[in-house]
Design a protein around this motif. Structure first.
Motif, PDB file in Angstrom:
ATOM      1  N   GLU A 160      27.116  33.088   4.931  1.00  0.00           N
ATOM      2  CA  GLU A 160      25.776  33.002   4.481  1.00  0.00           C
ATOM      3  C   GLU A 160      24.891  32.764   5.756  1.00  0.00           C
ATOM      4  N   ASP A 161      24.480  33.453   6.431  1.00  0.00           N
ATOM      5  CA  ASP A 161      23.502  33.350   7.491  1.00  0.00           C
ATOM      6  C   ASP A 161      22.164  33.682   7.177  1.00  0.00           C
ATOM      7  N   CYS A 162      21.752  34.167   6.528  1.00  0.00           N
ATOM      8  CA  CYS A 162      20.484  34.576   6.366  1.00  0.00           C
ATOM      9  C   CYS A 162      19.758  33.708   5.073  1.00  0.00           C
ATOM     10  N   VAL A 163      18.656  33.305   5.005  1.00  0.00           N
ATOM     11  CA  VAL A 163      18.009  32.622   3.989  1.00  0.00           C
ATOM     12  C   VAL A 163      17.010  33.292   3.011  1.00  0.00           C
ATOM     13  N   GLU A 164      17.085  33.111   1.754  1.00  0.00           N
ATOM     14  CA  GLU A 164      16.091  33.613   0.678  1.00  0.00           C
ATOM     15  C   GLU A 164      15.247  32.411   0.166  1.00  0.00           C
ATOM     16  N   VAL A 165      14.238  33.012  -0.616  1.00  0.00           N
ATOM     17  CA  VAL A 165      13.538  31.896  -1.509  1.00  0.00           C
ATOM     18  C   VAL A 165      13.431  32.813  -2.772  1.00  0.00           C
ATOM     19  N   SER A 166      13.382  31.758  -3.910  1.00  0.00           N
ATOM     20  CA  SER A 166      13.402  32.312  -5.103  1.00  0.00           C
ATOM     21  C   SER A 166      12.244  31.685  -5.889  1.00  0.00           C
ATOM     22  N   SER A 167      11.754  32.523  -6.794  1.00  0.00           N
ATOM     23  CA  SER A 167      10.582  31.886  -7.667  1.00  0.00           C
ATOM     24  C   SER A 167      11.105  30.927  -8.682  1.00  0.00           C
ATOM     25  N   ALA A 168      12.413  31.189  -8.941  1.00  0.00           N
ATOM     26  CA  ALA A 168      12.919  30.114 -10.264  1.00  0.00           C
ATOM     27  C   ALA A 168      13.143  28.702  -9.539  1.00  0.00           C
ATOM     28  N   ALA A 169      13.640  28.799  -8.533  1.00  0.00           N
ATOM     29  CA  ALA A 169      14.103  27.433  -8.019  1.00  0.00           C
ATOM     30  C   ALA A 169      13.053  27.020  -6.879  1.00  0.00           C
ATOM     31  N   MET A 170      12.005  27.962  -6.322  1.00  0.00           N
ATOM     32  CA  MET A 170      11.069  27.530  -5.549  1.00  0.00           C
ATOM     33  C   MET A 170      11.592  26.714  -4.174  1.00  0.00           C
ATOM     34  N   ALA A 171      12.603  27.053  -3.699  1.00  0.00           N
ATOM     35  CA  ALA A 171      13.331  26.465  -2.569  1.00  0.00           C
ATOM     36  C   ALA A 171      14.244  27.478  -1.729  1.00  0.00           C
ATOM     37  N   TRP A 172      15.002  27.083  -0.584  1.00  0.00           N
ATOM     38  CA  TRP A 172      15.632  28.135   0.129  1.00  0.00           C
ATOM     39  C   TRP A 172      17.251  28.004  -0.416  1.00  0.00           C
ATOM     40  N   ASN A 173      17.890  29.198   0.046  1.00  0.00           N
ATOM     41  CA  ASN A 173      19.047  29.245  -0.206  1.00  0.00           C
ATOM     42  C   ASN A 173      19.780  30.152   0.858  1.00  0.00           C
ATOM     43  N   ASP A 174      20.819  29.856   1.336  1.00  0.00           N
ATOM     44  CA  ASP A 174      21.675  30.590   2.453  1.00  0.00           C
ATOM     45  C   ASP A 174      22.509  31.503   1.606  1.00  0.00           C
ATOM     46  N   VAL A 175      22.278  32.609   2.023  1.00  0.00           N
ATOM     47  CA  VAL A 175      23.182  34.088   1.569  1.00  0.00           C
ATOM     48  C   VAL A 175      23.583  34.762   2.633  1.00  0.00           C
ATOM     49  N   PRO A 176      24.698  35.693   2.174  1.00  0.00           N
ATOM     50  CA  PRO A 176      25.142  36.470   3.175  1.00  0.00           C
ATOM     51  C   PRO A 176      23.789  37.480   3.379  1.00  0.00           C
ATOM     52  N   CYS A 177      23.970  38.068   4.837  1.00  0.00           N
ATOM     53  CA  CYS A 177      22.597  38.880   5.197  1.00  0.00           C
ATOM     54  C   CYS A 177      22.621  40.342   4.622  1.00  0.00           C
ATOM     55  N   LYS A 178      24.077  40.491   4.195  1.00  0.00           N
ATOM     56  CA  LYS A 178      24.059  42.124   3.772  1.00  0.00           C
ATOM     57  C   LYS A 178      23.469  42.284   2.304  1.00  0.00           C
ATOM     58  N   ARG A 179      22.951  41.299   1.703  1.00  0.00           N
ATOM     59  CA  ARG A 179      22.473  41.087   0.200  1.00  0.00           C
ATOM     60  C   ARG A 179      21.091  42.045   0.247  1.00  0.00           C
ATOM     61  N   LYS A 180      20.618  42.278  -0.845  1.00  0.00           N
ATOM     62  CA  LYS A 180      19.419  43.204  -0.858  1.00  0.00           C
ATOM     63  C   LYS A 180      18.406  42.334  -1.826  1.00  0.00           C
ATOM     64  N   PHE A 181      17.219  42.133  -1.160  1.00  0.00           N
ATOM     65  CA  PHE A 181      16.201  41.365  -1.757  1.00  0.00           C
ATOM     66  C   PHE A 181      14.798  42.046  -1.417  1.00  0.00           C
ATOM     67  N   SER A 182      13.819  41.470  -1.918  1.00  0.00           N
ATOM     68  CA  SER A 182      12.358  41.774  -1.812  1.00  0.00           C
ATOM     69  C   SER A 182      12.218  40.861  -0.594  1.00  0.00           C
ATOM     70  N   TRP A 183      11.106  41.035   0.443  1.00  0.00           N
ATOM     71  CA  TRP A 183      10.897  40.347   1.563  1.00  0.00           C
ATOM     72  C   TRP A 183       9.250  40.179   1.746  1.00  0.00           C
ATOM     73  N   VAL A 184       8.770  39.279   2.523  1.00  0.00           N
ATOM     74  CA  VAL A 184       7.686  38.789   2.820  1.00  0.00           C
ATOM     75  C   VAL A 184       7.509  38.816   4.282  1.00  0.00           C
ATOM     76  N   CYS A 185       6.447  39.775   4.741  1.00  0.00           N
ATOM     77  CA  CYS A 185       6.079  39.815   6.229  1.00  0.00           C
ATOM     78  C   CYS A 185       4.890  38.947   6.488  1.00  0.00           C
ATOM     79  N   GLU A 186       4.860  38.327   7.631  1.00  0.00           N
ATOM     80  CA  GLU A 186       3.546  37.843   8.241  1.00  0.00           C
ATOM     81  C   GLU A 186       3.061  38.257   9.449  1.00  0.00           C
TER      82      GLU A 186
END
Length: 256
Positions: free
Chosen positions: A229-255
């Motif tokens: 679990e080397d990458c981090v995602e944020v969920s609207s449900a938890a409103m907080a961070w979680n470490d997960v495997p980088c190979k999973r697929k999620f939406s993303w946000v650029c800045e």
């Protein structure tokens, strides 16, 4: 042998002695007063001689001590002169150091002025950036521009970052609670620009900076439960961070 003694003349006739009479012998007897005089004179001469010897010895000793004192005085004078020279050298060094310090202070003042000028330029650029509109499809929040991936489109962490970089940006770096809330409410689960560094407890943003303070982790996270679990995602449900495997697929946000 026959000896004829003439009492008056003191002569001895024949084979005997011819002696002077008593009166004549008394004329040639040493007088006591003259003997005393000679002895006194001899004593005086001896005393004078001893005195001269002592004077000569004392003179030699005095000369020897004078030589030692002269040498000592010379050494003391030389040491004094050496100390004076050293003092003068220290004065020169002190003066040079003072000048160098003044020069460094002047350079520091110049650099400080340049720093202040650069800060003014940065502030001006930041101010100008607030007036710059975001590109089409981007969302403006707190004077920054964000790209949120379309709903239902997902990618791995690496591919999500690739998409951001192709747009001239990178995955979002969250630094404030307001920004955290903004990003969390975009999609169900979104990748952010935080990933594990060289060690398990090291987290870095995509710009190379480390995670400051604790961040906005969910309870008991990060836990690296499966060891990848080397990458981090944020969920609207938890409103907080979680470490997960980088190979999973999620939406993303650029800045930008």
């Amino acid at each position: 042998m026959s000896v004829t003694f003439n009492g008056k003349s003191g002569e001895v006739d024949g084979d005997g002695w011819n002696l002077m009479d008593t009166d004549n012998r008394s004329k040639y007897r040493c007088r006591p007063q003259i003997s005393v005089c000679w002895i006194g004179a001899a004593v005086v001469c001896l005393v004078l001689l001893l005195t001269m010897i002592m004077v000569a010895q004392n003179t030699s000793a005095i000369s020897h001590w004078d030589t030692k004192f002269e040498k000592l005085i010379y050494e003391i004078s030389k040491s004094r002169d050496d100390l004076r020279d050293e003092r003068d050298q220290l004065k020169i060094q002190c003066s040079n150091l003072t000048k160098e310090m003044e020069s460094l202070q002047s350079q520091y003042n110049t650099l400080a002025a340049s720093r202040d000028k650069l800060q003014e330029d940065i502030d001006m650029l930041t101010h100008n950036r607030t007036d710059k509109p975001c590109n089409h499809g981007w969302i403006k929040f707190n004077n920054k521009c964000y790209y949120v991936s379309p709903n239902g489109v997902t990618k791995t962490w690496e591919n999500s970052r690739k998409d951001c970089r192709e747009k001239g940006a990178d995955l979002v770096i969250i630094t404030t609670k307001e920004e955290q809330d903004f990003v969390s409410g975009r999609n169900g689960v979104s990748w952010i620009g935080l990933h594990r560094g060289e060690s398990e407890d090291e987290w870095k943003w995509v710009d190379g900076t480390g995670l400051v303070d604790h961040g906005f982790w969910q309870k008991d996270e990060p836990n690296n439960s499966d060891g990848e679990e080397d990458c981090v995602e944020v969920s609207s449900a938890a409103m907080a961070w979680n470490d997960v495997p980088c190979k999973r697929k999620f939406s993303w946000v650029c800045e930008d």
